[in-house]
Design an enzyme around this catalytic site. Structure first.
Site, PDB file in Angstrom:
ATOM      1  CD  GLU A   1      -1.747  -2.382   1.589  1.00 53.19           C
ATOM      2  OE1 GLU A   1      -0.549  -2.620   1.898  1.00 53.19           O
ATOM      3  OE2 GLU A   1      -2.644  -3.239   1.698  1.00 53.19           O
TER       4      GLU A   1
ATOM      5  CG  MET B   1      22.389  12.155   2.886  1.00 50.74           C
ATOM      6  SD  MET B   1      23.537  13.324   2.132  1.00 50.74           S
ATOM      7  CE  MET B   1      22.563  13.962   0.780  1.00 50.74           C
TER       8      MET B   1
ATOM      9  CG  PHE C   1      -9.745  -9.676  11.474  1.00 48.22           C
ATOM     10  CD1 PHE C   1      -8.486 -10.074  11.914  1.00 48.22           C
ATOM     11  CD2 PHE C   1     -10.019  -9.707  10.117  1.00 48.22           C
ATOM     12  CE1 PHE C   1      -7.527 -10.507  11.015  1.00 48.22           C
ATOM     13  CE2 PHE C   1      -9.060 -10.141   9.207  1.00 48.22           C
ATOM     14  CZ  PHE C   1      -7.811 -10.543   9.659  1.00 48.22           C
ATOM     15  CD  GLN C   2      -7.368  -7.393   7.886  1.00 48.44           C
ATOM     16  OE1 GLN C   2      -8.251  -7.145   7.088  1.00 48.44           O
ATOM     17  NE2 GLN C   2      -6.203  -7.919   7.533  1.00 48.44           N
TER      18      GLN C   2
ATOM     19  CE  LYS D   1     -17.081  -6.766   3.805  1.00 40.95           C
ATOM     20  NZ  LYS D   1     -16.402  -8.043   4.006  1.00 40.95           N
TER      21      LYS D   1
HETATM   22  C1  LIG Z   1      12.370   5.734   5.013  1.00 38.86           C
HETATM   23  C2  LIG Z   1      13.656   6.408   5.339  1.00 38.86           C
HETATM   24  N1  LIG Z   1      14.488   5.875   6.261  1.00 38.86           N
HETATM   25  C3  LIG Z   1      15.658   6.466   6.565  1.00 38.86           C
HETATM   26  C4  LIG Z   1      16.021   7.628   5.941  1.00 38.86           C
HETATM   27  C5  LIG Z   1      17.349   8.305   6.293  1.00 38.86           C
HETATM   28  N2  LIG Z   1      18.234   8.323   5.112  1.00 38.86           N
HETATM   29  C6  LIG Z   1      18.361   9.419   4.328  1.00 38.86           C
HETATM   30  S1  LIG Z   1      19.364   9.158   3.014  1.00 38.86           S
HETATM   31  C7  LIG Z   1      19.704   7.593   3.511  1.00 38.86           C
HETATM   32  C8  LIG Z   1      20.618   6.719   2.692  1.00 38.86           C
HETATM   33  C9  LIG Z   1      20.063   6.405   1.356  1.00 38.86           C
HETATM   34  O1  LIG Z   1      20.852   5.408   0.759  1.00 38.86           O
HETATM   35  P1  LIG Z   1      20.778   5.148  -0.787  1.00 38.86           P
HETATM   36  O2  LIG Z   1      19.373   4.979  -1.208  1.00 38.86           O
HETATM   37  O3  LIG Z   1      21.713   4.069  -1.138  1.00 38.86           O
HETATM   38  O4  LIG Z   1      21.238   6.535  -1.404  1.00 38.86           O
HETATM   39  P2  LIG Z   1      22.697   7.220  -1.378  1.00 38.86           P
HETATM   40  O5  LIG Z   1      22.679   8.260  -0.322  1.00 38.86           O
HETATM   41  O6  LIG Z   1      23.697   6.153  -1.121  1.00 38.86           O
HETATM   42  O7  LIG Z   1      22.814   7.824  -2.749  1.00 38.86           O
HETATM   43  C10 LIG Z   1      19.022   7.277   4.685  1.00 38.86           C
HETATM   44  C11 LIG Z   1      19.118   6.000   5.395  1.00 38.86           C
HETATM   45  C12 LIG Z   1      15.109   8.176   5.014  1.00 38.86           C
HETATM   46  N3  LIG Z   1      15.338   9.327   4.390  1.00 38.86           N
HETATM   47  N4  LIG Z   1      13.959   7.534   4.713  1.00 38.86           N
END
Ligand SMILES: Cc1ncc(C[n+]2csc(CCOP(=O)(O)OP(=O)(O)O)c2C)c(N)n1
Ligand SMILES: [Mg+2]
Lengths: 164, 579
Positions: free
Chosen positions: B51, B484, B113-114, B163
C-alpha cells in the site's frame, strides 16, 4: 508571554474537536483550559481555549486553527475589550468555627453554597480565573477537598460578535 | 433518480469526479468496493504490491499531471501501510484522496479484526478526513474530499468507509453534486491589491533582488507567469528542491537550486540580496540554514496560498496571501501597464557581481568532481543521464546523495518533470512514483534515479511494472552504502560508519530485475557508462534496471555549514575547502 483567550466557531461534527486538540500537541503549543459546547445553532460548536505564548506564537496558532477545515471563524478575545468567566465547584472542609469563616468568604466572593453536610460545604463561584485563584488563597488550601473548574468562557464587549 | 449501493456510489462518484485511475490493494473491509470496481469500466485500478507503493504512485501521478491522485486500501494493515505515503504527500502539498475500508460501523471501537482508527492515525498528516456514517452522504463527501484536496494549499484527504456502508443490498438515491461550497473552507482566490502594489514598489526599488521560487509555483501552475515576470524584471532567480523546473534551469537568469546542497552562487546572492521575492516557497530549514543569520540585509516579499506558511520562521515585510498564478498575473498586468522599471545600473552591477560568483563557483561550469577518476562518479551518471535523455525525461528520485546529485546536475526546464519527496525525504518513493507517472504518461521517458538502499524499500513494485507494462528506467547509483548517512558520519562522527554499510549482502540486481521479466544492465567501467545508458534508453517497451557502480567515497558538495554557525553562503566546497 501573555495569557490569551481564543474563541472559535466550528462545525459540530465528530472529529472536529480532536483536530483542534491534535493541532496543539502536534505543533508543541500548550492548552491551559478548554471549553466546548454546541451553540443555539445545533450545527455549530463554540470552543474557547486559553493558552500562553509570544505574539509570534499566537499568530501561528490562530493561522493553523483557521487552516483546519472545520473551523469557521476565530477571534483572539484578549486583543480587545472582553468579558471572561469561569465556573468553579469546590468542596471545602467546614466544621466548627470554620463554618462561619468560610461562609463569609463565599459571600465576599459572591459565591453560593449549593450543598451542605455536617462537615462539608460545596460552593459555586463564577468569575475571572484570577478571582477563582484568589478564593483559594482566602479559604486556605488546607480546607479544600475537591475542585472542579469549567475552564474559561469569553465574549467580546459591546457590539462585537463572533457569529456566522 | 438512480438507486445505487454504497459501494457502487463510491466508484460512480469517483468516475463522475473524472477519476480515471486508482492505485490500490484489496482486503476484507474493502471487498464490496472492489466488487463495485469490477462491475464498471470507467475507473481503472492499478494493483500495487504494497500500500505504500499505492500512495507514492498516486502521488507521482498527481505531481506529473496536476490531477488529484487516488488511493484505495483496506482497513487495518492496509490503512497503516498507506501512512508513509500520505505523510509524504502532506509534506509536499500534493492533492490526494485516500479511500480506506473500515470495519463495520457496529464493530468500530471493539478492536475488531483489522480495525485501526484510520481517522485518528492519519489526523496529523491529512488536510482533512471523513468517516462515512450514512450511504446517502457518499456523493457529497467524495465531492468535498476532491474539492478540499485540490484547492487552496493542496494535500491528502482520507475517506474512511465502514464495510456495512458499502454493502450491495441497500440502495439509495444517487446524484453527484456539480459543485460544493463549504462555509468553513474558503481558499483565497486572489491577493490583496494594496499588498501587491507595495510589492511592486519594493521590487522596482531593489538594487540586489533575488527571486526565490518553490514548489507552490509548480503545484499552482504558475511557471509561465514566473518566467515572464523574472525576464521582464531581469532579476536573478533560484528554485528550491521542490521548485526545480518552475523556471527553466538552462536560462541565463537561473542560478541553480538554493539551500543545503544548493549552488554557492544562489546561496551567496540570497545572502547579499536587499530584496527577496519568495513565491510559493516556505523558508524550509534546509533552505535558510541558521534563521538568525538568514539574509541579513533583505526585505522580504512572500506570496503563498497558505497564510500559516508566511512569517512562520522568517518574517515577511510584504506578505501576500493568494494563489501564485493569480497574484503573478496581477503583478504582470500592473508592470506591463507602467513604464517604471528597476534601476538598470544597479541591476547590471548586481549581475556583474553574480556572474563573478558564478564563474568562480558554478558546478555546471566547473564540475566539482574528479573528471579524470578511474571510477565512475555519481555526478557523471546524472550528467550522462541528462545528455542521453535530452534533459526532457520525467525524473522520479529516491532519497539520499543520488537525489541531491540529480537535483544539482539534471537541469529541469519544465515544471512537473522533477518528482521527489522533498519535505518528508521518503526513501522508497522513487519507483512507485515513477509507476504513477508512467501510467499517466504512457509514451514519456520516465526515469527512477535511486540508490541501492532506497530501491530496496519498495522493490516489490518491479512486479507492478510487469503487470501493467510500465517501461520505467531505473538508474541505480550504487555506492554500496547508505551514502548520505555515511557522508554525515564522515563529516560529524569521525567516519564511524554505524550501520550504513551492508557487508556484501546486496542482491544481484540484474538477476532480480530479470526474474520480474525486466532487462538488467550492470555498469562498472567508466568508459562504458554512456554507451550502456544509450542502450538502456533505446529499449522503449521494457523496464531496464541499470545498476551502476560508483565511487563509494564521493560526498555531495557544495554543502552548507550547518546551524548554529552557518549563514546561507557558508558552504563546504569539497572535503577540505570552504567558501
Ligand atoms: C524511510 C527512510 N528511512 C531512513 C532515511 C534516512 N536516510 C536518508 S538518506 C539515507 C541513505 C540512502 O541510501 P541510498 O538509497 O543508497 O542513497 P545514497 O545516499 O547512497 O545515494 C538514509 C538512510 C530516510 N530518508 N527515509
Ligand atoms: Mg547508496
Amino acid at each position: 508571554m501573555k495569557k490569551r483567550i481564543i474563541s472559535l466557531l466550528m462545525e459540530n461534527e465528530p472529529g472536529a474537536l480532536s483536530r483542534v486538540i491534535g493541532l496543539f500537541s502536534q505543533r508543541g503549543y500548550n492548552i491551559e483550559s478548554l471549553t466546548v459546547a454546541p451553540t443555539e445553532n445545533a450545527s455549530l460548536s463554540r470552543l474557547t481555549l486559553t493558552t500562553m505564548g509570544s505574539d509570534h506564537k499566537i499568530e501561528q496558532i490562530t493561522k493553523h486553527l483557521n487552516r483546519l477545515v472545520d473551523v469557521i471563524k476565530l477571534v483572539d478575545l484578549t486583543e480587545g475589550a472582553h468579558i471572561e468567566r469561569e465556573l468553579m465547584l469546590v468542596k471545602v472542609r467546614a466544621s466548627g468555627a470554620q463554618r462561619a469563616e468560610i461562609k463569609r468568604c463565599v459571600d465576599i466572593f459572591r459565591g453560593q453554597i449549593i450543598d451542605v453536610t455536617a462537615s462539608v460545604y460545596t460552593i459555586q463561584i463564577t468569575g475571572t480565573s484570577d478571582k477563582l485563584d484568589a478564593f483559594f488563597h482566602s479559604v486556605g488550601e488546607a480546607a479544600i477537598i475537591e475542585v472542579v473548574r469549567s475552564g474559561v468562557s469569553g465574549i467580546a464587549r459591546g457590539e462585537k460578535v463572533l457569529s456566522l | 433518480m438512480e438507486k445505487l449501493s454504497g459501494g457502487d456510489m463510491l466508484i460512480r462518484a469517483l468516475a463522475d469526479e473524472g477519476v480515471d485511475t486508482v492505485f490500490g490493494y484489496p482486503g476484507g473491509a474493502a471487498l464490496h468496493i472492489y466488487d463495485a470496481l469490477f462491475r464498471q469500466d470507467k475507473v481503472n485500478h492499478v494493483l500495487v504490491r504494497h500500500e505504500q507503493g499505492a500512495t507514492h504512485a498516486a502521488d507521482g501521478y498527481a505531481r506529473a499531471t496536476g490531477k488529484t491522485g487516488v488511493v484505495l486500501v483496506t482497513s487495518g494493515p492496509g490503512a497503516t501501510n498507506a501512512i508513509t505515503g500520505i505523510a509524504t504527500a502532506y509534506m509536499d502539498s500534493i492533492p490526494m484522496v485516500v479511500v480506506s475500508g473500515q470495519v463495520s460501523s457496529d464493530k468500530i471501537g471493539e478492536d475488531a479484526f483489522q480495525e485501526t482508527d484510520m481517522i485518528g492515525v492519519s489526523r496529523p498528516i491529512v488536510k482533512h478526513s471523513f468517516l462515512v456514517r450514512r450511504q446517502e452522504d457518499i456523493p457529497e463527501i467524495v465531492k468535498k474530499a476532491f474539492y478540499i484536496a485540490s484547492t487552496g494549499r493542496p494535500g491528502p484527504v482520507v475517506i474512511d468507509v465502514p464495510k456495512d456502508i458499502t454493502n450491495p443490498v441497500d440502495k439509495f438515491d444517487y446524484e453527484y453534486p456539480d459543485s460544493i461550497k463549504l462555509r468553513s473552507y474558503v481558499p483565497a482566490t486572489r491577493g490583496h491589491a494594496g499588498q501587491i502594489k507595495k510589492a511592486i514598489q519594493m521590487l522596482l526599488g531593489a538594487c540586489r533582488p533575488m527571486i526565490y521560487a518553490g514548489g507552490g509555483v509548480v503545484q499552482g501552475n504558475a511557471s509561465k507567469q514566473l518566467t515572464e515576470l523574472t525576464r521582464l524584471l531581469n532579476f536573478p532567480i533560484t528554485n528550491t528542491l521542490m521548485g526545480l523546473g518552475a523556471y527553466p534551469a538552462t536560462d541565463r537568469q537561473f542560478l541553480g537550486m538554493l539551500g543545503m546542497h544548493g549552488t554557492v552562487e544562489a546561496n551567496t546572492a540570497m545572502h547579499h540580496a536587499d530584496v527577496i521575492f519568495a513565491i510559493g516557497a516556505r523558508f524550509d530549514d534546509r533552505v535558510t540554514s541558521t534563521p538568525s543569520k538568514f539574509c541579513p540585509s533583505a526585505k522580504i516579499i512572500h506570496i503563498d496560498i497558505d497564510p500559516a506558511s508566511i512569517s512562520k520562521t522568517i518574517t515577511a515585510d510584504v506578505p501576500i496571501v493568494g494563489p501564485v498564478d493569480a497574484v503573478l498575473d496581477e503583478m504582470l498586468e500592473l508592470l506591463n501597464a507602467s513604464s517604471e522599471r528597476p534601476n538598470e545600473n544597479s541591476i547590471s552591477d548586481w549581475w556583474t557581481q553574480i556572474d563573478e560568483w558564478r564563474s568562480r563557483y558554478s558546478i555546471l561550469l566547473n564540475p566539482n568532481y574528479d573528471v579524470n577518476s578511474e571510477m565512475i562518479k555519481p555526478q557523471e551518471v546524472v550528467k550522462t543521464l541528462y545528455e542521453v535523455t535530452g534533459g526532457d525525461a520525467y525524473v522520479c528520485s529516491d532519497v539520499g546523495q543520488h537525489q541531491m546529485f540529480t537535483a544539482q546536475y539534471y537541469s529541469f526546464d519544465k515544471p512537473r518533470r522533477w518528482i521527489n519527496s522533498g519535505g518528508l525525504g521518503t526513501m522508497g518513493f522513487g519507483l512507485p512514483a515513477a509507476i504513477g507517472v508512467q501510467y499517466a504518461k504512457r509514451d514519456a521517458t520516465v526515469v527512477c534515479v535511486t540508490g541501492e538502499g532506497s530501491i530496496q524499500m519498495c522493490i516489490q513494485e518491479l512486479s507492478t511494472c510487469t503487470q501493467y507494462n510500465l517501461p520505467v528506467k531505473i538508474i541505480c547509483i550504487n555506492n554500496q552504502a547508505l551514502g548520505m548517512v555515511k557522508q554525515w558520519q564522515d563529516m560529524q562522527y569521525n567516519s564511524r560508519y554505524s550501520e550504513s554499510l551492508y557487508e556484501d549482502s546486496l542482491p544481484d540486481f540484474i538477476k532480480l530485475a530479470e526474474s520480474y521479466g525486466h532487462v538488467g544492465i550492470k555498469v562498472t567501467k567508466r568508459e562504458e557508462l554512456k554507451s550502456k545508458m544509450e542502450e538502456c534508453f533505446a529499449i522503449k517497451d521494457r523496464v531496464v534496471f541499470m545498476d551502476i557502480y560508483v565511487d563509494p567515497q564521493e560526498h555531495v558538495y557544495p554543502m552548507q555549514v550547518p546551524p548554529p554557525t552557518g549563514s546561507m553562503r557558508d558552504m563546504w566546497l569539497s572535503k577540505t575547502e570552504r567558501t
